[in-house]
Design a protein around this motif. Structure first.
Motif, PDB file in Angstrom:
ATOM      1  N   GLY A 175      18.636 -23.360 -10.479  1.00  0.00           N
ATOM      2  CA  GLY A 175      18.415 -23.149 -11.896  1.00  0.00           C
ATOM      3  C   GLY A 175      17.541 -21.953 -12.175  1.00  0.00           C
TER       4      GLY A 175
ATOM      5  N   GLU B 185      21.922 -30.680 -14.541  1.00  0.00           N
ATOM      6  CA  GLU B 185      21.292 -29.364 -14.432  1.00  0.00           C
ATOM      7  C   GLU B 185      21.931 -28.327 -15.358  1.00  0.00           C
ATOM      8  OE1 GLU B 185      18.605 -28.464 -13.252  1.00  0.00           O
ATOM      9  OE2 GLU B 185      18.088 -29.387 -11.348  1.00  0.00           O
TER      10      GLU B 185
ATOM     11  N   PRO C 248      14.415 -31.373  -9.340  1.00  0.00           N
ATOM     12  CA  PRO C 248      15.134 -30.728 -10.439  1.00  0.00           C
ATOM     13  C   PRO C 248      14.485 -29.397 -10.797  1.00  0.00           C
ATOM     14  CG  PRO C 248      14.831 -33.054 -10.899  1.00  0.00           C
ATOM     15  CD  PRO C 248      14.017 -32.758  -9.671  1.00  0.00           C
ATOM     16  N   SER C 249      15.298 -28.456 -11.238  1.00  0.00           N
ATOM     17  CA  SER C 249      14.830 -27.083 -11.411  1.00  0.00           C
ATOM     18  C   SER C 249      13.636 -26.975 -12.349  1.00  0.00           C
ATOM     19  CB  SER C 249      15.975 -26.204 -11.929  1.00  0.00           C
ATOM     20  OG  SER C 249      16.482 -26.703 -13.164  1.00  0.00           O
TER      21      SER C 249
END
Length: 350
Positions: free
Chosen positions: A101, A276, A74-75
């Motif tokens: 992201g 996100e 995940p970013s």
């Protein structure tokens, strides 16, 4: 493959089908335990993981002797994961970033984050319209792989990554516009939440088409402001990714927005998949404000996430000042929306 969520697992299967020797690193012990016991990942339970794909939560084991590391975290966790991976990866091994992201604390794109933590490494980004479940099911998919090198040739990093992952069902296209590919992936999830909200409110297909199109205009304007190219915004990593994630409940961002629009309690579980668009709305808007790029759809999503009334916020988008459609021409001419003026006059007279 560094990241054991649904997308990391799907990419691990993609590389395996392309004939590569694959290891999959997952942070969560329960994921590793589940795969070892059942050859299924709880984040992507529809896909069987072959026995010869090693799954581990030991970073050194995952990266020992690796020719390539693909980062799929995940970013907002990418910096920490890249920092952990750096000492375990051979100095001459390149990295591919699949996280989408803008880092909240710094306003940096994912490639800029990795460049800080893993300096002097060759680096590419991979993005495009991809639902993990369909990729895992070996369904036809096209993506963009970008690396900042002039002139495409066999040794170009984007070409090497494309050749490493290409199969009958997985088709990578090449680009040297890294910033364009990254900004498309960063902002499209915010627009997808807006589309979901419109669907949850029952606003219809016309409204969804409008949000997608104006969302693409916002992403394009932001991309051009950071030096991206127009054709990238119209490609797989721009328009393609936006259309997919805004058009199906398979998209976590669309589904989350739909729950908000329907008045449901759209809770993001701490142990569930990351939404996100919700994680990146503030950072996308902050970058747009810094560059003075108007992004009213993204601004509206951020306001709703911060507690603004859902229906009234979406109505305000419809009643905003009238202006030209073309990207960059919004301030050439504007006039107040007549319905908004009438509404304000009625409110004042009441």
């Amino acid at each position: 493959m560094i990241g054991g969520g649904s997308w990391g697992t799907a990419l691990a299967l993609t590389a395996w089908r392309a004939g590569r020797r694959v290891r999959l690193w997952a942070r969560e012990e329960h994921v590793v335990d589940a795969v070892r016991a059942t050859r299924r990942n709880p984040f992507l339970p529809s896909a069987d993981i072959p026995d010869d794909v090693l799954v581990t939560n030991d970073m050194e084991e995952a990266l020992a002797g690796a020719d390539l590391a693909i980062l799929v975290s995940p970013s907002q966790h990418l910096r920490a994961v890249a920092r952990q991976a750096e000492p375990a990866l051979a100095p001459d091994a390149p990295v591919v970033i699949c996280s989408k992201g803008i880092e909240r604390e710094t306003g940096l794109l994912m490639g800029e984050v990795v460049a800080q933590v893993m300096p002097n490494r060759e680096m590419a980004v991979l993005s495009g319209p991809t639902f993990a479940a369909e990729v895992a099911a070996d369904m036809a998919t096209g993506v963009t792989v970008a690396a900042a090198e002039d002139g495409f040739h066999d040794g170009h990093l984007a070409a090497r990554v494309a050749v490493s992952l290409a199969s009958e069902s997985f088709r990578p296209y090449l680009s040297d516009d890294v910033r364009g590919v990254e900004i498309g992936g960063a902002a499209k999830n915010v627009i997808a939440i807006a589309c979901g909200i419109a669907a949850g409110l029952g606003l219809g297909s016309n409204a969804r088409a409008m949000v997608i199109t104006r969302g693409l205009a916002e992403i394009t304007a932001l991309g051009l402001a950071i030096g991206a190219r127009l054709e990238t915004m119209a490609g797989l990593a721009g328009a393609g990714d936006l259309m997919l994630t805004c058009s199906s409940t398979q998209s976590r961002n669309f589904s989350y927005g739909q729950a908000l629009g329907a008045g449901e309690e759209a809770v993001r579980r701490a142990d569930g998949p990351v939404v996100e668009g919700a994680e990146n709305a503030a950072s996308v808007v902050a970058l747009a404000r810094k560059l003075r790029v108007p992004m009213p759809v993204c601004e509206t999503v951020l306001a709703i996430l911060d507690g603004a009334p859902v229906s009234a916020s979406m109505k305000a988008l419809m009643l905003a000042d009238l202006h030209p459609e073309a990207v960059g021409a919004e301030h050439d001419w504007t006039t107040p929306h007549p319905a908004r003026i009438e509404e304000e006059e009625e409110r004042l007279s009441a």
